[in-house]
Design a protein around this motif. Sequence first.
Motif, short mmCIF file in Angstrom:
data_model
loop_
_atom_site.label_atom_id
_atom_site.label_comp_id
_atom_site.label_asym_id
_atom_site.label_seq_id
_atom_site.Cartn_x
_atom_site.Cartn_y
_atom_site.Cartn_z
N SER A 1 -58.40 -29.39 12.87
CA SER A 1 -59.84 -29.48 12.58
C SER A 1 -60.16 -30.48 11.48
O SER A 1 -61.30 -30.92 11.36
N GLY A 2 -59.17 -30.81 10.63
CA GLY A 2 -59.42 -31.71 9.51
C GLY A 2 -60.11 -31.03 8.34
O GLY A 2 -60.57 -31.70 7.41
N GLN A 3 -60.15 -29.70 8.32
CA GLN A 3 -60.79 -28.98 7.23
C GLN A 3 -59.79 -28.67 6.11
O GLN A 3 -58.60 -28.44 6.36
N VAL A 4 -60.31 -28.64 4.89
CA VAL A 4 -59.58 -28.11 3.74
C VAL A 4 -60.27 -26.80 3.38
O VAL A 4 -61.47 -26.79 3.06
N LEU A 5 -59.52 -25.70 3.44
CA LEU A 5 -60.10 -24.37 3.26
C LEU A 5 -59.64 -23.73 1.95
O LEU A 5 -58.51 -23.94 1.52
N ARG A 6 -60.53 -22.93 1.37
CA ARG A 6 -60.16 -22.04 0.27
C ARG A 6 -60.31 -20.61 0.79
O ARG A 6 -61.37 -20.25 1.33
N ILE A 7 -59.25 -19.82 0.63
CA ILE A 7 -59.20 -18.51 1.27
C ILE A 7 -58.84 -17.44 0.24
O ILE A 7 -57.91 -17.62 -0.57
N ASP A 8 -59.56 -16.34 0.27
CA ASP A 8 -59.24 -15.20 -0.58
C ASP A 8 -58.06 -14.45 0.04
O ASP A 8 -58.17 -13.96 1.17
#
Length: 533
Positions: free
Chosen positions: A217-224
């Motif tokens: 997807s090309g996303q950079v995610l921040r995840i709890d």
Amino acid sequence: MPLSSRYAGPDGACAAPDWTLERITRPSRLFGANGLRTGADGRIYVAQVAGSAVTALDPDTGEASPVSAIDGPITAPDDIAFDSAGNLYATEITLGRVSMLAPDGSYRVIHGDMPVANPITVHQDRLFAGECRMGGRVFELDPVGGSHRQILADVPMPNAFSIGPDGLLYMPIMATNEIWRVDPAGGAPEVVVGGLGVPDSVKFDSKGRIISTQVASGQVLRIDPQTGAREVLAQLLPGLDNCTFVGERLFVSSIPGEVTEIRADGSVRPLVERGLQWPMGLALAEDGSLFVADGGFTYTLAPGGKPQLAGCLFSLGFPGFVRGVAPAGEGSWVTTNSMGAVMRWNMAEGTSTPLSKGHEILYGLAMRDSETVVFADGGAGRVLLAGPGGLEELARDLARPMGVAITARGDVLASESAGGRVVRCEGGRKETVLDGLGEPQGIAVVDETLFVVDVDRKEVVACDLATGRRETLASGLPVKAPPGVVPKLLGGVGDMSGPMVPFCGLAAGDANTVYVSGDAEGSVLRLTSEGRR
């Protein structure tokens, strides 16, 4: 010495009188960008599979310095990590092993039986590594030669992992589109979050939150990590590979050689701009745009424009690691891939259809008509034709054939890269058309003119097929490797790619316009003349 370009060869590429040589894409500064790790010196260390290199970047200026060069001891590093003594550990993905490069430059293999070795991390000087394949294993390794302990088995493609603040090992699982965690002491894994964009790295910020790149997807995610709640920090192009922090600053890598800073306000800053890993085959569409094959990524380049991503290994219907390419009309292309198949790729529909498969190492190809393709199997030493009537052998016992072209009369020409010549192929026989070359690879024919790129002599040569007259159109080209450097020939990567051997492509728009893959520096070059021919 700092590097402004990945190519350390001499300047001085030049064209013959009446010809002009120019770059139509900028040179690449890296051989791709895979694993990232911040060193004790505050620099960002970049692993580069395609170039068998590790490079250190200044996070402010982007200044690049070699750590392990293209002809250094490390082969195809996909991920890297450091221990407290400054030893650099690398997963050598095509060789299936983990190695260590000490600060004094000494090198040794830590573990030599890890097919598709990819993720690696060090926590309190404990070394963990894994295999990015279906049925992959995750280990704790003893860097001083003791026994290795298996933590997990039968993991579906684990990638760049990290130990979290809770002491658990967090790993992106590409094949299930999830992030797992497991106690390094062993036990059953737990799913932290799913439904992602094909995660391929996990790191933690200073607040204990997961940062994960998504290759598809090309996303950079921040995840709890407790609730699985996620937010998008940045939307980039597909191909993201890894991430690292320099203090509170976040940087991400992209396989085509891009390193980007993701700022706290959501803006992005390219530290190293996107480039080309090789490139390989070139072909022209009817509208004059150039198709650029770059292994796991492909691009279209309109006249006067910049490369636009056409598809990649993580795109729907992608035809595999692409080496050779030819136009097939109506938005379709025929390609050769590293798994030994010739594919018809319809980009609009997102589908690929095999036209011929089961071959060894395929290189260039050309369309004889809309249903018939001629291609070179360099591994088998053959030139073959695939069409409605099946498969036909046009020539055998060739010395690593690579480039293929078809003349206006229908003659099939092929370059023998290990034989220093171009031959005409028909009925299982070959006849010399042009000899006295060093290592010819890509070829093209326009009217009665044959164009050849000779990567050994770093030249483009033109030959009049009617008279035999030859002329050097350009010399000193950034192809194959810098003088004196022997590049490593890379093997495959599990089910994702066969051998990743290079191919310097060439395409001709007409008798006055020739395109060449500058595969040593990661660029596309164009030769033009003022209609002299």
